[in-house]
Scaffold this motif. Structure first.
Motif, PDB file in Angstrom:
ATOM      1  N   MET A   1       0.819  -1.203   0.000  1.00 56.45           N
ATOM      2  CA  MET A   1       0.000   0.000   0.000  1.00 56.45           C
ATOM      3  C   MET A   1       0.853   1.254   0.000  1.00 56.45           C
ATOM      4  O   MET A   1       0.494   2.264  -0.589  1.00 56.45           O
ATOM      5  N   ARG A  89     -10.080   3.424  -4.918  1.00 59.24           N
ATOM      6  CA  ARG A  89      -9.845   2.347  -3.948  1.00 59.24           C
ATOM      7  C   ARG A  89      -9.517   2.898  -2.568  1.00 59.24           C
ATOM      8  O   ARG A  89     -10.027   2.416  -1.554  1.00 59.24           O
ATOM      9  N   SER A  90      -8.678   3.921  -2.532  1.00 57.98           N
ATOM     10  CA  SER A  90      -8.257   4.469  -1.248  1.00 57.98           C
ATOM     11  C   SER A  90      -9.382   5.203  -0.525  1.00 57.98           C
ATOM     12  O   SER A  90      -9.436   5.218   0.702  1.00 57.98           O
ATOM     13  N   GLU A  92     -12.621   4.414  -0.803  1.00 57.49           N
ATOM     14  CA  GLU A  92     -13.682   3.486  -0.424  1.00 57.49           C
ATOM     15  C   GLU A  92     -13.248   2.442   0.592  1.00 57.49           C
ATOM     16  O   GLU A  92     -14.074   1.923   1.350  1.00 57.49           O
ATOM     17  N   THR A  93     -11.953   2.128   0.630  1.00 53.98           N
ATOM     18  CA  THR A  93     -11.462   1.073   1.512  1.00 53.98           C
ATOM     19  C   THR A  93     -11.226   1.611   2.919  1.00 53.98           C
ATOM     20  O   THR A  93     -10.549   2.624   3.103  1.00 53.98           O
ATOM     21  N   VAL A  94     -11.763   0.915   3.910  1.00 56.68           N
ATOM     22  CA  VAL A  94     -11.589   1.301   5.312  1.00 56.68           C
ATOM     23  C   VAL A  94     -10.583   0.369   5.970  1.00 56.68           C
ATOM     24  O   VAL A  94     -10.784  -0.848   6.008  1.00 56.68           O
ATOM     25  N   ASP A  95      -9.485   0.928   6.439  1.00 53.39           N
ATOM     26  CA  ASP A  95      -8.494   0.193   7.229  1.00 53.39           C
ATOM     27  C   ASP A  95      -8.578   0.747   8.644  1.00 53.39           C
ATOM     28  O   ASP A  95      -8.206   1.893   8.894  1.00 53.39           O
ATOM     29  N   SER A 101      -3.837   5.987   3.422  1.00 53.11           N
ATOM     30  CA  SER A 101      -4.292   5.925   2.031  1.00 53.11           C
ATOM     31  C   SER A 101      -5.498   6.837   1.806  1.00 53.11           C
ATOM     32  O   SER A 101      -5.575   7.547   0.801  1.00 53.11           O
ATOM     33  N   HIS A 120     -17.858   7.820  -4.123  1.00 53.96           N
ATOM     34  CA  HIS A 120     -16.780   7.181  -3.367  1.00 53.96           C
ATOM     35  C   HIS A 120     -16.958   7.391  -1.863  1.00 53.96           C
ATOM     36  O   HIS A 120     -16.763   6.471  -1.067  1.00 53.96           O
ATOM     37  N   ARG A 124     -17.624   4.682   1.143  1.00 52.08           N
ATOM     38  CA  ARG A 124     -16.787   4.647   2.335  1.00 52.08           C
ATOM     39  C   ARG A 124     -17.651   4.678   3.601  1.00 52.08           C
ATOM     40  O   ARG A 124     -17.362   3.969   4.571  1.00 52.08           O
ATOM     41  N   ASN A 127     -18.994   1.266   4.216  1.00 58.77           N
ATOM     42  CA  ASN A 127     -17.924   0.376   4.666  1.00 58.77           C
ATOM     43  C   ASN A 127     -17.478   0.713   6.077  1.00 58.77           C
ATOM     44  O   ASN A 127     -17.139  -0.179   6.872  1.00 58.77           O
ATOM     45  N   THR A 131     -17.562  -1.735   9.324  1.00 63.18           N
ATOM     46  CA  THR A 131     -16.362  -1.992  10.105  1.00 63.18           C
ATOM     47  C   THR A 131     -16.597  -1.701  11.584  1.00 63.18           C
ATOM     48  O   THR A 131     -16.134  -2.450  12.459  1.00 63.18           O
TER      49      THR A 131
END
Length: 213
Positions: A1, A89-90, A92-95, A101, A120, A124, A127, A131
């Motif tokens: 990443m 991607r960055s 929408e993606t939850v870390d 990101s 987007h 998020r 997501n 999470t």
């Protein structure tokens, strides 16, 4: 990443300010303090620009400006496609444990059109809510099995995610209402009179004339 974040930031900086030289990209990104939160070594930026050029994501023009050789960069069609992919991607993606990101992508959101930004960020939000539910359930299940300090650390992450959710709801309201500007909108921000950005703008206009000639 981390490599993707670096590519995204460099492609985004070129897309924002093209045609632009390497020093200007470095100076701009350092003003964002990317060396602090994105772990980008200032000295690695030139190498990354070369790598992106070799991959066809950037186009390099070797010009002579006021008697000095200068490498000027523009983003290619392939580079724009890659940038859009990385940003989407960055965003929408939850870390739950690393937000770098998303922070990088959000810094480049000006490049998006309003409908894309709304889409987007809405993904998020969904997501993020999923999470939060998953981590909350994990905290409850493991409350009697994991060490107390581990559960306390998990609750810290939950609190951060809940804070981000509240912030994201407000940001989405600002996006939909037109409070924030996007690609195709009239700019709602300009650098201060003594900001190097004004010099970058003058250089950009001169580079364009040289490239047309």
């Amino acid at each position: 990443m981390a490599g993707d974040d670096t590519r995204m930031l460099l492609l985004g900086a070129v897309a924002l300010f093209e045609p632009v030289n390497g020093y200007q990209i470095r100076r701009e990104l350092m003003s964002w303090q990317v060396d602090q939160w994105a772990n980008i070594n200032p000295g690695s930026i030139y190498h990354a620009l070369t790598s992106l050029t070799e991959k066809g994501h950037l186009t390099r023009h070797d010009l002579v400006d006021n008697g000095r050789p200068v490498a000027v960069y523009e983003i290619s069609a392939g580079g724009r496609t890659e940038l859009e992919r990385l940003v989407a991607r960055s965003m929408e993606t939850v870390d739950a444990y690393n937000g770098v990101s998303f922070y990088a992508a959000f810094s480049l959101m000006l490049l998006l059109e309003r409908p894309a930004a709304t889409r987007h960020l809405s993904v998020r939000l969904k997501n993020l809510e999923r999470t939060i539910k998953e981590l909350d359930a994990a905290a409850r299940v493991n409350a009697s099995m994991a060490p107390p300090h581990a559960i306390a650390a998990l609750h810290l992450q939950l609190d951060k995610l809940r804070t981000e959710r509240a912030w994201l709801v407000e940001v989405l309201d600002d996006v939909r209402s037109g409070k924030l500007s996007f690609a195709g909108d009239a700019p709602d921000w300009a650098p201060a009179d003594d900001d190097p950005g004004w010099q970058m703008d003058a250089d950009r206009k001169r580079y364009r004339e040289m490239l047309r000639g």
